[in-house]
Enzyme design. Structure first.
Site, PDB file in Angstrom:
ATOM      1  N   LYS A   1     -12.734 -13.018   7.329  1.00 43.33           N
ATOM      2  CA  LYS A   1     -12.958 -11.652   6.852  1.00 43.33           C
ATOM      3  C   LYS A   1     -11.800 -11.228   5.953  1.00 43.33           C
ATOM      4  CE  LYS A   1     -12.693  -6.820   7.781  1.00 43.33           C
ATOM      5  NZ  LYS A   1     -12.071  -6.669   6.463  1.00 43.33           N
TER       6      LYS A   1
ATOM      7  N   GLY B   1      -1.458  -8.259   8.831  1.00 44.97           N
ATOM      8  CA  GLY B   1      -1.639  -6.859   8.476  1.00 44.97           C
ATOM      9  C   GLY B   1      -0.610  -5.977   9.165  1.00 44.97           C
ATOM     10  N   SER B   2      -0.999  -4.763   9.458  1.00 44.15           N
ATOM     11  CA  SER B   2      -0.055  -3.772   9.967  1.00 44.15           C
ATOM     12  C   SER B   2       0.225  -3.950  11.455  1.00 44.15           C
ATOM     13  CB  SER B   2      -0.601  -2.361   9.728  1.00 44.15           C
ATOM     14  OG  SER B   2      -1.693  -2.087  10.597  1.00 44.15           O
TER      15      SER B   2
ATOM     16  N   GLU C   1       0.712 -11.821  12.178  1.00 44.60           N
ATOM     17  CA  GLU C   1       1.834 -11.638  11.249  1.00 44.60           C
ATOM     18  C   GLU C   1       1.761 -10.197  10.786  1.00 44.60           C
ATOM     19  OE1 GLU C   1       3.799 -10.787   8.486  1.00 44.60           O
ATOM     20  OE2 GLU C   1       3.036 -12.300   7.099  1.00 44.60           O
TER      21      GLU C   1
ATOM     22  N   CYS D   1       5.154  -8.499   2.689  1.00 48.50           N
ATOM     23  CA  CYS D   1       5.930  -8.328   3.917  1.00 48.50           C
ATOM     24  C   CYS D   1       7.311  -8.950   3.815  1.00 48.50           C
ATOM     25  CB  CYS D   1       5.165  -8.924   5.094  1.00 48.50           C
ATOM     26  SG  CYS D   1       4.687 -10.646   4.851  1.00 48.50           S
TER      27      CYS D   1
ATOM     28  N   GLU E   1       8.016   0.195   7.162  1.00 47.11           N
ATOM     29  CA  GLU E   1       7.580  -0.667   6.069  1.00 47.11           C
ATOM     30  C   GLU E   1       6.738   0.165   5.108  1.00 47.11           C
ATOM     31  OE1 GLU E   1       5.718  -5.104   5.460  1.00 47.11           O
ATOM     32  OE2 GLU E   1       4.734  -3.797   6.912  1.00 47.11           O
TER      33      GLU E   1
END
Length: 488
Positions: free
Chosen positions: A183, A235-236, A257, A291, A391
């Site tokens: 996805k 992602g977050s 991650e 990131c 971030e």
């Protein structure tokens, strides 16, 4: 635009070897971030599509040829995928630049090349998934281990480097014999659809790869689906935390991650001109939407003013523009929503008392229709400010001052993140003390954030769980199975 989109099944989902039409009501739009204009309407999956894709992957895993295929045959298919990515590299790079925004030359040189390299690297692992024969203290018994595939893997990729992240996950997952439901992020799904076409052309068997486009509802359905054995997500932190919580109900294997806030420590003996160029490039790569970007700079007090003034001057000369223009050095942010988020952090930095050296606004003029934001640099920054703690995922950099090695290590570690960090010095003692003291998955000495398929990548603390790439990437998609044989 017509050329790279021609033949791309944007209105379809790839399930069980077929390009299936999604429901019109679930379609969504993807836009060119450099112009704000519509690129395509994209099919959106619903829960029934998730069920169909997972069922197809399950059948392919349990009854199909992939997991039982000769390792050399699997390797040949993965190698062929890498070749096709390279052959179509210019087309894929342009497609991803239109959909995500980063300069097309960067896409060609790094993203496309890295994706092809990952498939080739993991093609080599197909023939190396060996186990061990171990001595056990039981008479007339042998014991051996084997590495076997986990099963059906849900791979959920981000919008900042969609093709490359798909390759990072698909390479080891497929090399180990797993089947996949992939996805991509809804903000930039187009290069993933093209990748699915290339995997099909390379001869990947039916059902081994399924691709579902759509929003968070699709990812959530995959995470809680009982037919999924493993979830890999980039992602977050907030979404990763939710995935961790939901996946625990069915004991799914996880790789997460979840971002970073990389510190870069500049010693008093560093060559400031060199360090400014390298750190500015590392902080503004992909408009700061990575990131691994260096975003908080701890600069020794004896050189902090020089560093700040030179970095601000260099940032003012960064060429913003459409990523398809070869002269562009920094492209747009991915969306209006994300631009508003980045600008909100800049406003907060100013309100909390940081000094704005340069930038701090949306780009105007010819760039006003796109989602461009000026390279932004703060000084007089305190460790507890939001621009240091969070971030931002944009071109916003903070400069802080230090005097003592132990103090700067403690401050660099005073973060919920622990993905990567950098040290700049010609003093080996300084480099050793700082690099060993910082808690991060990777520390770079006198270097930007380099990556290689053979080098494991991942973080500590809230930066995630597990590692991608290298042997660790293979381990993440396999289970260890023990075989006891009695000769009594």
């Amino acid at each position: 635009m017509g050329d790279v989109l021609a033949g791309l099944p944007t209105d379809r989902l790839f399930i069980d070897g077929d390009w299936v039409t999604g429901r019109p009501a679930d379609r969504f739009e993807t836009h060119d971030p450099a112009t704000g204009r519509l690129l395509a309407e994209v099919a959106g999956a619903d829960e029934s599509d998730v069920d169909a894709a997972v069922d197809a992957a399950r059948r392919a895993f349990e009854r199909g040829p992939w997991a039982r295929m000769m390792p050399t045959d699997r390797a040949n298919i993965l190698w062929r995928i890498g070749e096709l990515i390279e052959q179509h590299g210019a087309e894929i790079a342009e497609l991803e630049t239109r959909d995500q925004g980063a300069p097309v030359e960067d896409k060609k040189a790094f993203d496309v090349a890295n994706a092809a390299a990952h498939f080739r690297y993991y093609a080599g692992w197909c023939t190396k998934l060996d186990g061990q024969t171990l001595a056990v203290s039981v008479p007339d018994v042998t014991y051996e281990t084997r590495r076997i595939p986990v099963g059906v893997c849900a791979l959920i990729t981000p919008w900042n480097v969609p093709l490359m992240m798909a390759a990072w996950k698909l390479g080891p997952a497929l090399a180990a014999g797993n089947t996949v439901v992939l996805k991509p992020a809804e903000q930039a799904p187009l290069s993933t659809l093209r990748l699915a076409q290339l995997c099909e052309e390379a001869g990947l068997p039916t059902g081994v790869l399924n691709v579902l486009t759509g929003g968070p509802v699709v990812g959530k359905a995959l995470v809680r689906h009982p037919g999924v054995d493993k979830v890999s997500f980039t992602g977050s932190v907030e979404v990763g935390r939710d995935i961790h919580r939901v996946a625990s109900d069915t004991f799914k294997r996880l790789s997460l991650e979840l971002g970073g806030k990389a510190p870069s420590v500049i010693a008093p003996d560093a060559d400031i001109d060199t360090v400014v160029r390298a750190n500015l490039a590392s902080g503004l790569i992909n408009a700061g939407q990575t990131c691994a970007a260096y975003t908080r700079f701890y600069v020794h007090s004896t050189v902090v003013d020089e560093f700040g003034s030179k970095m601000a001057e260099a940032a003012q000369h960064i060429r913003l523009g459409n990523g398809l223009d070869a002269s562009t050095e920094m492209g747009p942010l991915v969306s209006q929503e994300h631009l508003d988020r980045v600008d909100g952090y800049v406003r907060k930095g100013i309100s909390e008392g940081a000094t704005l050296l340069t930038g701090g606004a949306r780009a105007g003029g010819d760039l006003s229709e796109g989602f461009f934001y000026e390279p932004t640099i703060f000084t007089d920054v305190k460790d507890d400010m939001a621009i240091v703690r969070d971030e931002i995922f944009g071109p916003v950099l903070s400069i802080l001052s230090f005097d003592d090695i132990d103090d700067v290590v403690a401050r660099a570690n005073d973060s919920r993140y622990g993905l990567n960090a950098a040290v700049w010095t010609r003093d080996l003692t300084f480099a050793k003390r700082v690099s060993e003291g910082i808690r991060a998955g990777a520390v770079y000495i006198n270097s930007g954030p380099l990556q290689d398929p053979a080098a494991p990548w991942g973080g500590m603390r809230s930066s995630g769980i597990g590692r991608e790439m290298g042997r660790e990437g293979i381990n993440a998609y396999t289970e260890v199975k023990g075989i006891w044989t009695s000769f009594a």
